[in-house]
Design a protein around this motif. Sequence first.
Motif, PDB file in Angstrom:
ATOM      1  N   UNK A 283     -36.212  41.891  57.056  1.00 49.87           N
ATOM      2  CA  UNK A 283     -34.918  41.318  56.464  1.00 49.87           C
ATOM      3  C   UNK A 283     -34.262  42.540  55.850  1.00 49.87           C
ATOM      4  N   UNK A 284     -34.756  43.546  55.172  1.00 48.91           N
ATOM      5  CA  UNK A 284     -34.229  44.591  54.928  1.00 48.91           C
ATOM      6  C   UNK A 284     -33.414  45.539  56.001  1.00 48.91           C
ATOM      7  N   UNK A 285     -34.038  45.520  57.075  1.00 50.00           N
ATOM      8  CA  UNK A 285     -33.568  46.049  58.337  1.00 50.00           C
ATOM      9  C   UNK A 285     -32.293  45.309  58.996  1.00 50.00           C
ATOM     10  N   UNK A 286     -32.413  44.119  58.551  1.00 51.64           N
ATOM     11  CA  UNK A 286     -31.212  43.045  59.425  1.00 51.64           C
ATOM     12  C   UNK A 286     -30.100  43.369  58.194  1.00 51.64           C
ATOM     13  N   UNK A 287     -30.520  43.476  57.021  1.00 52.27           N
ATOM     14  CA  UNK A 287     -29.366  43.779  56.151  1.00 52.27           C
ATOM     15  C   UNK A 287     -28.771  45.034  56.252  1.00 52.27           C
ATOM     16  N   UNK A 288     -29.369  45.852  56.492  1.00 54.54           N
ATOM     17  CA  UNK A 288     -28.792  47.195  57.051  1.00 54.54           C
ATOM     18  C   UNK A 288     -28.124  47.342  58.237  1.00 54.54           C
ATOM     19  N   UNK A 289     -28.054  45.921  58.912  1.00 56.14           N
ATOM     20  CA  UNK A 289     -27.359  46.064  60.510  1.00 56.14           C
ATOM     21  C   UNK A 289     -27.992  46.740  61.350  1.00 56.14           C
ATOM     22  N   UNK A 290     -29.293  46.792  61.540  1.00 55.45           N
ATOM     23  CA  UNK A 290     -29.999  47.835  62.482  1.00 55.45           C
ATOM     24  C   UNK A 290     -30.758  47.010  63.603  1.00 55.45           C
ATOM     25  N   UNK A 291     -30.469  47.406  64.792  1.00 51.19           N
ATOM     26  CA  UNK A 291     -31.421  46.857  65.653  1.00 51.19           C
ATOM     27  C   UNK A 291     -32.882  47.178  65.428  1.00 51.19           C
ATOM     28  N   UNK A 292     -33.743  46.358  65.741  1.00 54.96           N
ATOM     29  CA  UNK A 292     -35.098  46.483  65.507  1.00 54.96           C
ATOM     30  C   UNK A 292     -36.152  45.793  66.464  1.00 54.96           C
ATOM     31  N   UNK A 293     -37.375  46.173  66.404  1.00 51.28           N
ATOM     32  CA  UNK A 293     -38.491  45.308  67.164  1.00 51.28           C
ATOM     33  C   UNK A 293     -39.444  45.053  66.130  1.00 51.28           C
ATOM     34  N   UNK A 294     -39.756  43.945  65.934  1.00 52.01           N
ATOM     35  CA  UNK A 294     -40.738  43.475  65.026  1.00 52.01           C
ATOM     36  C   UNK A 294     -42.101  43.356  65.489  1.00 52.01           C
ATOM     37  N   UNK A 295     -43.347  44.050  64.801  1.00 53.69           N
ATOM     38  CA  UNK A 295     -44.495  43.918  65.548  1.00 53.69           C
ATOM     39  C   UNK A 295     -45.430  43.811  64.329  1.00 53.69           C
ATOM     40  N   UNK A 296     -46.473  42.958  64.787  1.00 59.20           N
ATOM     41  CA  UNK A 296     -47.703  42.867  63.847  1.00 59.20           C
ATOM     42  C   UNK A 296     -48.910  42.640  64.402  1.00 59.20           C
ATOM     43  N   UNK A 297     -49.962  43.316  63.811  1.00 59.97           N
ATOM     44  CA  UNK A 297     -51.412  43.151  64.220  1.00 59.97           C
ATOM     45  C   UNK A 297     -52.337  43.027  62.945  1.00 59.97           C
ATOM     46  N   UNK A 298     -53.418  42.193  62.915  1.00 58.86           N
ATOM     47  CA  UNK A 298     -54.162  42.023  61.938  1.00 58.86           C
ATOM     48  C   UNK A 298     -55.925  41.655  62.459  1.00 58.86           C
ATOM     49  N   UNK A 299     -56.565  41.689  61.711  1.00 59.75           N
ATOM     50  CA  UNK A 299     -58.011  41.304  62.102  1.00 59.75           C
ATOM     51  C   UNK A 299     -58.073  40.227  62.981  1.00 59.75           C
TER      52      UNK A 299
END
Length: 390
Positions: A283-299
């Motif tokens: 959300x912080x990245x979106x509010x800074x108006x920046x393109x992004x890739x969201x990724x996540x890994x866990x156990x």
Amino acid sequence: MASSADSVGSVALVAGEPSGDLLAGRLLSGLRRHLPRTRFHGIGGPQMIAQGFESHWPMETMTVRGLFEIIPRYRELKGIQNALRDRLIAERPAVFIGADYPGFNLGLEAQLKDAGIPTMHYIGPQIWAWRGGRIKKIVRSVSHMLVVFPFEQAIYEKAGVPVTYVGHPLAEVIPLAPDTAAARRALGLPEDANVVTLMPGSRMGELKYNTVAFVGALKLLLQRDRSLRFVAPMAGERQKQYFLELVAQAGLQDVPVQLLDGQSHTAICAADAVLVASGTASLEVALFKKPMVIAYKMMRASWEIMRHMGYQPWIGMPNILAREFLVPELLQHHASAEALAEAMWRQLTDVPHRLALVQRFTDMHHSLLRNSADESAAAVMKVIEANRNR
């Protein structure tokens, strides 16, 4: 409000991680104007402590993520919860406010509410995303909800939980028109550089599972564009050393990443695109108006359970708010270095896509913008006054 200030002895709060500390810190800044002589205490971090808050345990003690990761810590955390419960029931604060951290706070709130202490929860658990059955526990535990997304209000009203939408504090903290050039100067980066910011997570568990794939993606991006500059804000010295250890173990220490002590907002603002672990950071990245890739890994065991509990196709908050895949989400085995690099390359090079994102994220920013400190404080004062007048 002078009479309230004179008569409210204490207000108790608990934040278990940085996002809750930010929420509660903003709330405390508003409450201080109503309750200048009131004691605020419980468990919190630096944002709360800066407002004169007294933390009985270090907030870092509370930070854990994942269904299975919590098992080794359960006895310790339960002991803290019980000790704090007994202290608060004996002291009788005017209100208890749980700042996010629902696994700990909802259980504590239920016990305090049963003991006659008004309870509030600031930022609703994502029952609209997964674990919808939690609404029953919220009804039992919470006297009043404070929510940060406009669509949440109707959910709690339907369930019969008093609720106030107060806007998202991040929408106030982050400027509508970020100054990328100033951020780059602050970090010693050339203003014309091509900058990628890396945010694999602030928790040790997030670093464990995300770091190697994230840095591996940077190595592949560097093969496409040798001019790229990489920065990565670290939440603390422990996280920084663990990150370096993981990078070295994977043989990726030749990837030139500028590590920062905190400064996450400066790092996002300086970026052309951000590779970010799912969570508040997206959300912080979106509010800074920046393109992004969201990724996540866990156990793996946690993933197998959690992936069957979701109610919608998105996990990243920008996509949830937009109700579509504005930006890519790559999860678990899909979050390979190769896949992350490919997705990031588009974020860096597709100019029409980047311009469209700026407009969508600007609209999103406006929808979340309120004076959250004042509005959340006013809601707390109403709960305190209602309880005094019972």
